[in-house]
Design a protein around this motif. Structure first.
Motif, PDB file in Angstrom:
ATOM      1  N   ASP A 143      63.454   3.722 -27.002  1.00  0.00           N
ATOM      2  CA  ASP A 143      62.010   3.757 -27.198  1.00  0.00           C
ATOM      3  C   ASP A 143      61.336   2.546 -26.572  1.00  0.00           C
ATOM      4  OD1 ASP A 143      61.542   6.188 -28.743  1.00  0.00           O
ATOM      5  OD2 ASP A 143      62.766   5.224 -30.269  1.00  0.00           O
ATOM      6  N   ILE A 144      62.017   1.410 -26.582  1.00  0.00           N
ATOM      7  CA  ILE A 144      61.475   0.232 -25.905  1.00  0.00           C
ATOM      8  C   ILE A 144      61.461   0.465 -24.393  1.00  0.00           C
ATOM      9  CG2 ILE A 144      61.822  -2.230 -25.469  1.00  0.00           C
ATOM     10  CD1 ILE A 144      63.022  -2.432 -28.284  1.00  0.00           C
ATOM     11  N   ASP A 145      62.530   1.087 -23.880  1.00  0.00           N
ATOM     12  CA  ASP A 145      62.560   1.424 -22.456  1.00  0.00           C
ATOM     13  C   ASP A 145      61.399   2.346 -22.084  1.00  0.00           C
ATOM     14  OD1 ASP A 145      64.920  -0.030 -22.174  1.00  0.00           O
ATOM     15  OD2 ASP A 145      66.207   1.737 -22.415  1.00  0.00           O
ATOM     16  N   VAL A 146      61.157   3.362 -22.926  1.00  0.00           N
ATOM     17  CA  VAL A 146      60.068   4.294 -22.675  1.00  0.00           C
ATOM     18  C   VAL A 146      58.733   3.576 -22.709  1.00  0.00           C
ATOM     19  CG1 VAL A 146      58.772   6.208 -23.705  1.00  0.00           C
ATOM     20  CG2 VAL A 146      61.241   6.393 -23.406  1.00  0.00           C
ATOM     21  N   GLU A 147      58.549   2.675 -23.685  1.00  0.00           N
ATOM     22  CA  GLU A 147      57.277   1.951 -23.794  1.00  0.00           C
ATOM     23  C   GLU A 147      57.004   1.131 -22.535  1.00  0.00           C
ATOM     24  OE1 GLU A 147      53.936   0.768 -26.476  1.00  0.00           O
ATOM     25  OE2 GLU A 147      55.229   2.505 -26.111  1.00  0.00           O
ATOM     26  N   LEU A 148      58.001   0.455 -22.038  1.00  0.00           N
ATOM     27  CA  LEU A 148      57.826  -0.334 -20.817  1.00  0.00           C
ATOM     28  C   LEU A 148      57.469   0.557 -19.633  1.00  0.00           C
ATOM     29  CD1 LEU A 148      60.813  -2.797 -21.281  1.00  0.00           C
ATOM     30  CD2 LEU A 148      58.386  -3.436 -21.230  1.00  0.00           C
ATOM     31  N   ALA A 149      58.131   1.712 -19.560  1.00  0.00           N
ATOM     32  CA  ALA A 149      57.857   2.633 -18.452  1.00  0.00           C
ATOM     33  C   ALA A 149      56.456   3.217 -18.541  1.00  0.00           C
ATOM     34  CB  ALA A 149      58.901   3.753 -18.445  1.00  0.00           C
ATOM     35  N   THR A 150      56.021   3.550 -19.743  1.00  0.00           N
ATOM     36  CA  THR A 150      54.695   4.151 -19.886  1.00  0.00           C
ATOM     37  C   THR A 150      53.589   3.121 -19.667  1.00  0.00           C
ATOM     38  OG1 THR A 150      54.796   3.892 -22.303  1.00  0.00           O
ATOM     39  CG2 THR A 150      55.470   6.004 -21.399  1.00  0.00           C
ATOM     40  N   LEU A 151      53.824   1.882 -20.074  1.00  0.00           N
ATOM     41  CA  LEU A 151      52.828   0.839 -19.834  1.00  0.00           C
ATOM     42  C   LEU A 151      52.598   0.626 -18.342  1.00  0.00           C
ATOM     43  CD1 LEU A 151      53.772  -1.840 -22.519  1.00  0.00           C
ATOM     44  CD2 LEU A 151      51.692  -0.454 -22.444  1.00  0.00           C
ATOM     45  N   THR A 152      53.640   0.782 -17.555  1.00  0.00           N
ATOM     46  CA  THR A 152      53.508   0.616 -16.110  1.00  0.00           C
ATOM     47  C   THR A 152      52.512   1.615 -15.529  1.00  0.00           C
ATOM     48  OG1 THR A 152      55.769  -0.220 -15.917  1.00  0.00           O
ATOM     49  CG2 THR A 152      54.777   0.673 -13.929  1.00  0.00           C
ATOM     50  N   LEU A 153      52.499   2.847 -16.061  1.00  0.00           N
ATOM     51  CA  LEU A 153      51.634   3.902 -15.537  1.00  0.00           C
ATOM     52  C   LEU A 153      50.274   3.960 -16.226  1.00  0.00           C
ATOM     53  CD1 LEU A 153      54.231   6.815 -15.199  1.00  0.00           C
ATOM     54  CD2 LEU A 153      53.388   5.281 -13.415  1.00  0.00           C
ATOM     55  N   TRP A 154      50.150   3.314 -17.368  1.00  0.00           N
ATOM     56  CA  TRP A 154      48.934   3.416 -18.171  1.00  0.00           C
ATOM     57  C   TRP A 154      47.767   2.657 -17.545  1.00  0.00           C
ATOM     58  CZ3 TRP A 154      47.522  -0.754 -21.992  1.00  0.00           C
ATOM     59  CH2 TRP A 154      46.369  -0.422 -22.712  1.00  0.00           C
ATOM     60  N   ASP A 155      46.583   3.289 -17.542  1.00  0.00           N
ATOM     61  CA  ASP A 155      45.346   2.636 -17.111  1.00  0.00           C
ATOM     62  C   ASP A 155      44.696   2.017 -18.346  1.00  0.00           C
ATOM     63  OD1 ASP A 155      42.910   1.837 -16.157  1.00  0.00           O
ATOM     64  OD2 ASP A 155      42.329   3.788 -15.330  1.00  0.00           O
ATOM     65  N   GLU A 156      44.711   0.702 -18.413  1.00  0.00           N
ATOM     66  CA  GLU A 156      44.194   0.010 -19.598  1.00  0.00           C
ATOM     67  C   GLU A 156      42.697   0.204 -19.805  1.00  0.00           C
ATOM     68  OE1 GLU A 156      44.733  -3.321 -16.460  1.00  0.00           O
ATOM     69  OE2 GLU A 156      45.466  -1.293 -16.881  1.00  0.00           O
ATOM     70  N   ALA A 157      41.994   0.732 -18.813  1.00  0.00           N
ATOM     71  CA  ALA A 157      40.575   1.041 -18.993  1.00  0.00           C
ATOM     72  C   ALA A 157      40.369   2.102 -20.068  1.00  0.00           C
ATOM     73  CB  ALA A 157      39.958   1.506 -17.678  1.00  0.00           C
ATOM     74  N   THR A 158      41.414   2.885 -20.382  1.00  0.00           N
ATOM     75  CA  THR A 158      41.291   3.861 -21.466  1.00  0.00           C
ATOM     76  C   THR A 158      41.010   3.150 -22.785  1.00  0.00           C
ATOM     77  OG1 THR A 158      43.695   3.854 -21.803  1.00  0.00           O
ATOM     78  CG2 THR A 158      42.793   5.543 -20.351  1.00  0.00           C
ATOM     79  N   ALA A 159      41.615   1.992 -23.002  1.00  0.00           N
ATOM     80  CA  ALA A 159      41.371   1.236 -24.230  1.00  0.00           C
ATOM     81  C   ALA A 159      39.960   0.655 -24.239  1.00  0.00           C
ATOM     82  CB  ALA A 159      42.406   0.113 -24.369  1.00  0.00           C
ATOM     83  N   LEU A 160      39.541   0.104 -23.132  1.00  0.00           N
ATOM     84  CA  LEU A 160      38.211  -0.504 -23.057  1.00  0.00           C
ATOM     85  C   LEU A 160      37.111   0.524 -23.291  1.00  0.00           C
ATOM     86  CD1 LEU A 160      38.807  -2.807 -19.955  1.00  0.00           C
ATOM     87  CD2 LEU A 160      38.857  -3.457 -22.376  1.00  0.00           C
ATOM     88  N   SER A 161      37.392   1.787 -22.955  1.00  0.00           N
ATOM     89  CA  SER A 161      36.375   2.833 -23.106  1.00  0.00           C
ATOM     90  C   SER A 161      36.051   3.130 -24.558  1.00  0.00           C
ATOM     91  CB  SER A 161      36.851   4.127 -22.428  1.00  0.00           C
ATOM     92  OG  SER A 161      37.894   4.748 -23.174  1.00  0.00           O
ATOM     93  N   LEU A 162      36.907   2.682 -25.487  1.00  0.00           N
ATOM     94  CA  LEU A 162      36.688   2.977 -26.898  1.00  0.00           C
ATOM     95  C   LEU A 162      35.777   1.963 -27.588  1.00  0.00           C
ATOM     96  CD1 LEU A 162      40.295   4.047 -27.949  1.00  0.00           C
ATOM     97  CD2 LEU A 162      38.395   5.497 -27.220  1.00  0.00           C
ATOM     98  N   ALA A 163      35.362   0.921 -26.878  1.00  0.00           N
ATOM     99  CA  ALA A 163      34.538  -0.126 -27.485  1.00  0.00           C
ATOM    100  C   ALA A 163      33.291   0.411 -28.188  1.00  0.00           C
ATOM    101  CB  ALA A 163      34.157  -1.161 -26.425  1.00  0.00           C
TER     102      ALA A 163
END
Length: 231
Positions: A143-163
């Motif tokens: 699960d840690i391996d998966v988290e690292l892999a998914t973070l690489t592809l994730w656009d962090e602007a998705t989090a900022l959009s929730l402000a």
């Protein structure tokens, strides 16, 4: 936007899986096969800005619209975790699954005074393995391996959009279909008081003792046990 999907199983019944912020379909690496073994054809999406799906503007309404555009209506069950739970709640009247499960859904987004704001979440984009392991001591190494892999592809602007939603009460007024709300213990998104409100509105609420926010990775057996009667 049509989303990237991953499917497990070939059963006659359909189960839909919608992941949370920073993740993608791989977060369900144990849940998908477990549901397939129960006779489901399991379809998991990558939300926009996550995994192999496209990028663009971000807000909960768009996440929900994408889910409706991509996934089949009338599934036996739909499960949404965190942001996926919020998206599912905005899409459930159109998806029309027979049952819905909202796993620690993002129906109350704390502000910086109460907890981590969007900017803090966006910083997880660069989180090293040691930080992920320290924050999630019950996770298995894959699960840690998966988290690292998914973070690489994730656009962090998705989090900022929730402000704009910080501090808003996003609890649904009533369940559209029979609905289970599955909570971490404790849940930083759904307080005991909000859980009581959900019960009064017709939701069934179950907590998974000692589990963290990503219940299906923190306590897979507890996650599955809490779904008895729903899957």
């Amino acid at each position: 936007m049509l989303l990237h999907t991953h499917t497990w199983g070939e059963g006659d019944r359909v189960a839909l899986l919608i992941h949370g912020m920073m993740a993608d379909h791989r977060t369900w690496r144990r849940v998908g096969p477990a549901l397939a073994e129960r006779g489901y054809r399991v379809i998991a999406v990558d939300l926009r800005g996550h995994g192999a799906s496209g990028r663009g503007a971000y807000d909960p309404g768009l996440f929900a619209d994408d889910v409706v555009e991509t996934l089949p209506a009338g599934a036996e069950i739909a499960i949404g975790h965190s942001l996926g739970g919020l998206a599912l709640s905005l899409a459930v009247d159109r998806l029309k699954p027979r049952r819905a499960v909202f796993s620690d859904p993002a129906w109350h987004l704390a502000g910086p005074v109460e907890g981590m704001g969007p900017e803090t979440f966006a910083q997880f984009k660069a989180a090293p393995r040691e930080q992920i392991r320290a924050m999630n001591p019950r996770w298995e190494e894959p699960d840690i391996d998966v988290e690292l892999a998914t973070l690489t592809l994730w656009d962090e602007a998705t989090a900022l959009s929730l402000a704009p939603l910080l501090g808003a009460d996003l609890l649904p007024a009533a369940p559209v279909v029979p609905s289970l709300v599955q909570l971490a213990d404790p849940s930083f998104l759904i307080s005991r008081e909000r859980a009581e409100v959900l019960i009064s509105r017709g939701f069934e609420v179950r907590s998974v003792s000692g589990a963290g926010h990503t219940i299906h990775r923190d306590d897979f057996d507890g996650f599955m046990a809490s779904l008895e009667g729903w899957i």
